[in-house]
Scaffold this motif. Structure first.
Motif, PDB file in Angstrom:
ATOM      1  N   LYS A 165       0.562  -1.086  -0.440  1.00 12.42           N
ATOM      2  CA  LYS A 165      -0.029  -0.372  -0.196  1.00 12.42           C
ATOM      3  C   LYS A 165       1.209   1.259  -0.192  1.00 12.42           C
ATOM      4  O   LYS A 165       1.352   2.447   1.145  1.00 12.42           O
ATOM      5  N   THR A 166       1.901   1.506  -1.156  1.00 11.19           N
ATOM      6  CA  THR A 166       2.299   2.331  -1.129  1.00 11.19           C
ATOM      7  C   THR A 166       2.772   2.880  -2.607  1.00 11.19           C
ATOM      8  O   THR A 166       1.940   2.788  -3.870  1.00 11.19           O
ATOM      9  N   GLY A 167       3.654   3.587  -2.954  1.00 14.24           N
ATOM     10  CA  GLY A 167       3.854   4.458  -4.248  1.00 14.24           C
ATOM     11  C   GLY A 167       3.848   5.784  -4.710  1.00 14.24           C
ATOM     12  O   GLY A 167       4.882   5.561  -3.721  1.00 14.24           O
ATOM     13  N   TYR A 168       3.938   6.321  -4.816  1.00 13.21           N
ATOM     14  CA  TYR A 168       4.615   8.101  -5.769  1.00 13.21           C
ATOM     15  C   TYR A 168       3.108   8.494  -5.828  1.00 13.21           C
ATOM     16  O   TYR A 168       2.156   8.647  -5.787  1.00 13.21           O
ATOM     17  N   LEU A 169       3.702  10.187  -5.103  1.00 17.27           N
ATOM     18  CA  LEU A 169       2.934  11.060  -5.091  1.00 17.27           C
ATOM     19  C   LEU A 169       3.133  12.116  -6.122  1.00 17.27           C
ATOM     20  O   LEU A 169       4.414  12.359  -6.546  1.00 17.27           O
ATOM     21  N   MET A 170       2.559  12.675  -6.720  1.00 18.00           N
ATOM     22  CA  MET A 170       2.598  14.166  -7.963  1.00 18.00           C
ATOM     23  C   MET A 170       2.259  15.243  -6.973  1.00 18.00           C
ATOM     24  O   MET A 170       2.042  15.806  -6.603  1.00 18.00           O
ATOM     25  N   ALA A 171       3.760  15.835  -6.235  1.00 16.66           N
ATOM     26  CA  ALA A 171       4.153  16.567  -5.326  1.00 16.66           C
ATOM     27  C   ALA A 171       3.654  18.237  -5.515  1.00 16.66           C
ATOM     28  O   ALA A 171       2.645  18.575  -5.214  1.00 16.66           O
ATOM     29  N   ARG A 172       4.206  18.589  -6.439  1.00 20.27           N
ATOM     30  CA  ARG A 172       3.970  20.434  -6.851  1.00 20.27           C
ATOM     31  C   ARG A 172       2.470  20.056  -7.278  1.00 20.27           C
ATOM     32  O   ARG A 172       1.278  21.319  -6.955  1.00 20.27           O
ATOM     33  N   GLU A 173       2.090  19.440  -8.300  1.00 24.10           N
ATOM     34  CA  GLU A 173       0.761  19.352  -8.495  1.00 24.10           C
ATOM     35  C   GLU A 173      -0.385  19.404  -7.851  1.00 24.10           C
ATOM     36  O   GLU A 173      -1.208  19.534  -7.461  1.00 24.10           O
ATOM     37  N   GLY A 174       0.083  18.560  -6.648  1.00 27.31           N
ATOM     38  CA  GLY A 174      -1.160  17.615  -5.223  1.00 27.31           C
ATOM     39  C   GLY A 174      -1.231  19.007  -4.505  1.00 27.31           C
ATOM     40  O   GLY A 174      -2.338  19.390  -4.300  1.00 27.31           O
ATOM     41  N   CYS A 175       0.118  20.229  -4.720  1.00 20.65           N
ATOM     42  CA  CYS A 175      -0.479  21.442  -3.762  1.00 20.65           C
ATOM     43  C   CYS A 175      -0.742  22.322  -4.427  1.00 20.65           C
ATOM     44  O   CYS A 175      -2.341  22.705  -3.734  1.00 20.65           O
ATOM     45  N   GLN A 176      -1.110  21.965  -5.393  1.00 18.82           N
ATOM     46  CA  GLN A 176      -1.523  23.087  -6.679  1.00 18.82           C
ATOM     47  C   GLN A 176      -3.641  22.712  -6.884  1.00 18.82           C
ATOM     48  O   GLN A 176      -4.045  23.629  -6.684  1.00 18.82           O
ATOM     49  N   GLU A 177      -4.090  20.834  -6.351  1.00 18.33           N
ATOM     50  CA  GLU A 177      -5.085  20.527  -6.194  1.00 18.33           C
ATOM     51  C   GLU A 177      -5.857  21.150  -5.446  1.00 18.33           C
ATOM     52  O   GLU A 177      -6.741  21.306  -4.983  1.00 18.33           O
ATOM     53  N   VAL A 178      -4.934  20.904  -3.834  1.00 15.15           N
ATOM     54  CA  VAL A 178      -4.979  21.294  -2.653  1.00 15.15           C
ATOM     55  C   VAL A 178      -5.631  22.770  -2.721  1.00 15.15           C
ATOM     56  O   VAL A 178      -6.842  23.101  -2.314  1.00 15.15           O
ATOM     57  N   ARG A 179      -4.806  23.931  -3.096  1.00 10.92           N
ATOM     58  CA  ARG A 179      -5.426  25.057  -3.776  1.00 10.92           C
ATOM     59  C   ARG A 179      -6.664  25.588  -4.202  1.00 10.92           C
ATOM     60  O   ARG A 179      -7.446  25.729  -3.848  1.00 10.92           O
ATOM     61  N   LYS A 180      -6.415  24.836  -5.480  1.00 14.30           N
ATOM     62  CA  LYS A 180      -8.206  24.767  -6.222  1.00 14.30           C
ATOM     63  C   LYS A 180      -8.997  24.059  -5.425  1.00 14.30           C
ATOM     64  O   LYS A 180      -9.851  24.681  -5.562  1.00 14.30           O
ATOM     65  N   LEU A 181      -9.060  23.098  -4.838  1.00 15.87           N
ATOM     66  CA  LEU A 181     -10.208  23.301  -3.804  1.00 15.87           C
ATOM     67  C   LEU A 181     -10.355  22.920  -2.559  1.00 15.87           C
ATOM     68  O   LEU A 181     -11.348  23.690  -2.602  1.00 15.87           O
ATOM     69  N   PHE A 182      -9.312  24.105  -2.518  1.00 19.78           N
ATOM     70  CA  PHE A 182      -9.923  24.849  -0.741  1.00 19.78           C
ATOM     71  C   PHE A 182      -9.928  26.421  -1.711  1.00 19.78           C
ATOM     72  O   PHE A 182     -11.478  26.856  -0.767  1.00 19.78           O
ATOM     73  N   ILE A 183     -10.270  26.950  -3.072  1.00 15.62           N
ATOM     74  CA  ILE A 183     -10.433  27.725  -3.037  1.00 15.62           C
ATOM     75  C   ILE A 183     -12.269  27.640  -3.914  1.00 15.62           C
ATOM     76  O   ILE A 183     -13.110  28.135  -3.516  1.00 15.62           O
ATOM     77  N   LYS A 184     -12.413  26.538  -4.300  1.00 12.88           N
ATOM     78  CA  LYS A 184     -13.884  25.954  -4.773  1.00 12.88           C
ATOM     79  C   LYS A 184     -14.693  26.060  -3.592  1.00 12.88           C
ATOM     80  O   LYS A 184     -15.823  26.125  -4.117  1.00 12.88           O
ATOM     81  N   ARG A 185     -14.251  25.047  -2.376  1.00 15.30           N
ATOM     82  CA  ARG A 185     -15.263  25.085  -1.413  1.00 15.30           C
ATOM     83  C   ARG A 185     -15.451  26.548  -0.127  1.00 15.30           C
ATOM     84  O   ARG A 185     -15.898  25.824   0.197  1.00 15.30           O
ATOM     85  N   GLY A 186     -15.020  27.523  -1.292  1.00 21.21           N
ATOM     86  CA  GLY A 186     -15.370  28.603  -0.337  1.00 21.21           C
ATOM     87  C   GLY A 186     -13.844  29.548   0.656  1.00 21.21           C
ATOM     88  O   GLY A 186     -14.047  30.301   0.843  1.00 21.21           O
ATOM     89  N   GLY A 187     -12.923  28.856   0.797  1.00 23.35           N
ATOM     90  CA  GLY A 187     -11.836  29.462   0.720  1.00 23.35           C
ATOM     91  C   GLY A 187     -11.054  30.559   0.584  1.00 23.35           C
ATOM     92  O   GLY A 187     -11.092  30.905  -0.837  1.00 23.35           O
ATOM     93  N   ASN A 188      -9.957  31.311   1.375  1.00 26.56           N
ATOM     94  CA  ASN A 188     -10.178  32.588   0.782  1.00 26.56           C
ATOM     95  C   ASN A 188      -8.430  33.040   0.096  1.00 26.56           C
ATOM     96  O   ASN A 188      -7.734  32.198   1.681  1.00 26.56           O
ATOM     97  N   TYR A 189      -8.001  32.405  -0.419  1.00 27.53           N
ATOM     98  CA  TYR A 189      -6.855  32.361  -1.166  1.00 27.53           C
ATOM     99  C   TYR A 189      -5.756  33.828  -1.660  1.00 27.53           C
ATOM    100  O   TYR A 189      -6.119  34.295  -2.283  1.00 27.53           O
ATOM    101  N   LEU A 190      -4.570  34.330  -1.117  1.00 27.77           N
ATOM    102  CA  LEU A 190      -4.070  35.408  -1.043  1.00 27.77           C
ATOM    103  C   LEU A 190      -1.690  34.706  -1.361  1.00 27.77           C
ATOM    104  O   LEU A 190      -2.135  34.178  -0.574  1.00 27.77           O
TER     105      LEU A 190
END
Length: 391
Positions: A165-190
């Motif tokens: 139960k292991t593998g690898y993650l897309m790092a930079r893109e993972g951070c960007q997806e979290v940010r996009k989801l955060f904004i989509k859910r109503g978070g304020n990003y600056l």
């Protein structure tokens, strides 16, 4: 960035216990949109808080410890069941959130741990722990390894553990997806530079002026040491780390790309890598801590000695790579604590400012589970964890 000095605490500061209970709807500011800050902001938003996320250079930027293309995710942590359990939880959360990202971030390739006669017992002692956690693995002899993975030279190995139960993650893109989801859910990003104003316990943003919150969480990776030197100066060591990508032979590329990730914790090696993920070649990185650096000013050019050391290793351990060309390199940093634990605690002298950091080279994978842990603690659903608290 300014430097915090103990004794200049918030006028309403008081000693805090390990129990927090911030009411739903409270305003929280998170500084840093890397693996820790981004996930903490998203999980807090899901708890019903009003969250503002601030990052100076942007989520997954090249200066950050959460930048770069990929990171391993594994659950073997020697005799430490907490990090095994946290990584296991994170694995599930990465997969769950791919539905919301609407794209793949986790590649479940499995991970091979190489164990030779010089290896310490980090793997052997971990096996009962991952068994109790319900995690599957195979323990292969070197002969079985050669048959199953002919691209690996098993000479000198005692055995290999295939952690499933292991593998690898897309790092930079993972951070960007979290940010996009955060904004989509109503978070304020600056995207802005933040300076901590000690006397008023507020933030000054270069382009947006002063902002405040019921709670401020600094998740600034290596910059925690710079911002809060008197508190974190001895707690964190920021070290230079080099990552290399070597070209794959055309007739073997698809076979390398089908292999699991791998870790060699045998001295003097301490290498890990991804044989061929995302068509970037054979990734290899040295896990031994490099020299101390300033993350803002270090030159990020690979050194010839480290390139040749990595080349010698892959030429010896992986068949067909003895003449592999270097096609790409990257220099990043670890933010190591003395005990290897993460940090999550109140800034001494403040009851509305917290520090979240100390990735120690294994932080990225834990992001969603650590963010959940942070959100649960702030909501009063769990207590702060003593091992993550400041002395």
């Amino acid at each position: 960035m300014n430097t915090f000095s103990p004794g200049s605490g918030h006028p309403n500061a008081q000693s805090t216990s390990s129990k927090i209970e911030l009411p739903q709807g409270s305003k929280i500011v998170v500084v840093g949109a890397g693996a820790f800050g981004g996930w903490a902001a998203l999980q807090l938003l899901r708890k019903g808080y009003q969250v503002t996320l601030v990052d100076q250079w942007g989520a997954g930027n090249s200066l950050s410890s959460s930048g770069g293309e990929t990171r391993l995710i594994r659950c073997i942590y020697g005799t430490n069941p907490f990090y095994t359990s946290l990584a296991h939880r994170a694995y599930g959360l990465w997969l769950e959130n791919e539905v919301h990202f609407e794209r793949k971030i986790l590649y479940p390739t499995g991970c091979l741990w190489f164990v030779d006669n010089e290896a310490d017992d980090i793997v052997e002692k971990a096996l009962p722990i991952i068994q109790r956690e319900g995690l599957a693995f195979d323990k292969l002899t070197k002969e079985e390894t050669s048959l199953k993975y002919p691209l690996i030279n098993s000479t000198g190995l005692r055995y290999v553990v295939h952690e499933k139960k292991t593998g690898y993650l897309m790092a930079r893109e993972g951070c960007q997806e979290v940010r996009k989801l955060f904004i989509k859910r109503g978070g304020n990003y600056l995207q802005d530079q933040a300076t901590f104003k000690e006397k008023t316990s507020t933030l000054n943003l270069a382009d947006h002026g002063d902002i405040s919150g019921d709670l401020i969480i600094f998740a600034c990776g290596p910059w925690l040491k710079e911002m809060f030197r008197d508190v974190m100066g001895e707690k964190l060591k920021i070290t230079r780390q080099e990552v290399f990508y070597f070209g794959l032979p055309p007739d073997k590329a698809k076979h390398f790309e089908a292999m699991p990730t791998w870790i060699d914790h045998s001295p003097p090696n301490f290498y890990y890598g991804i044989p061929g993920g995302i068509n970037r070649g054979f990734k290899i990185a040295f896990d031994r801590r490099g020299p101390a650096i300033d993350p803002s000013s270090q030159e990020r050019n690979a050194t010839r000695d480290e390139i040749e050391r990595a080349r010698e290793y892959i030429g010896r351990r992986f068949n067909h790579l003895n003449k592999a060309p270097l096609i790409e390199s990257r220099v990043c940093q670890y933010s190591d604590t003395l005990d290897g634990n993460f940090v999550f605690d109140f800034l001494p002298g403040y009851n509305n400012v917290m520090l979240l950091g100390g990735g120690s080279g294994h932080g990225y994978k834990h992001g969603p589970a650590l963010g959940e842990l942070v959100a649960n603690a702030i909501a009063g659903e769990s207590r702060l964890i003593p091992e993550l608290m400041l002395d």
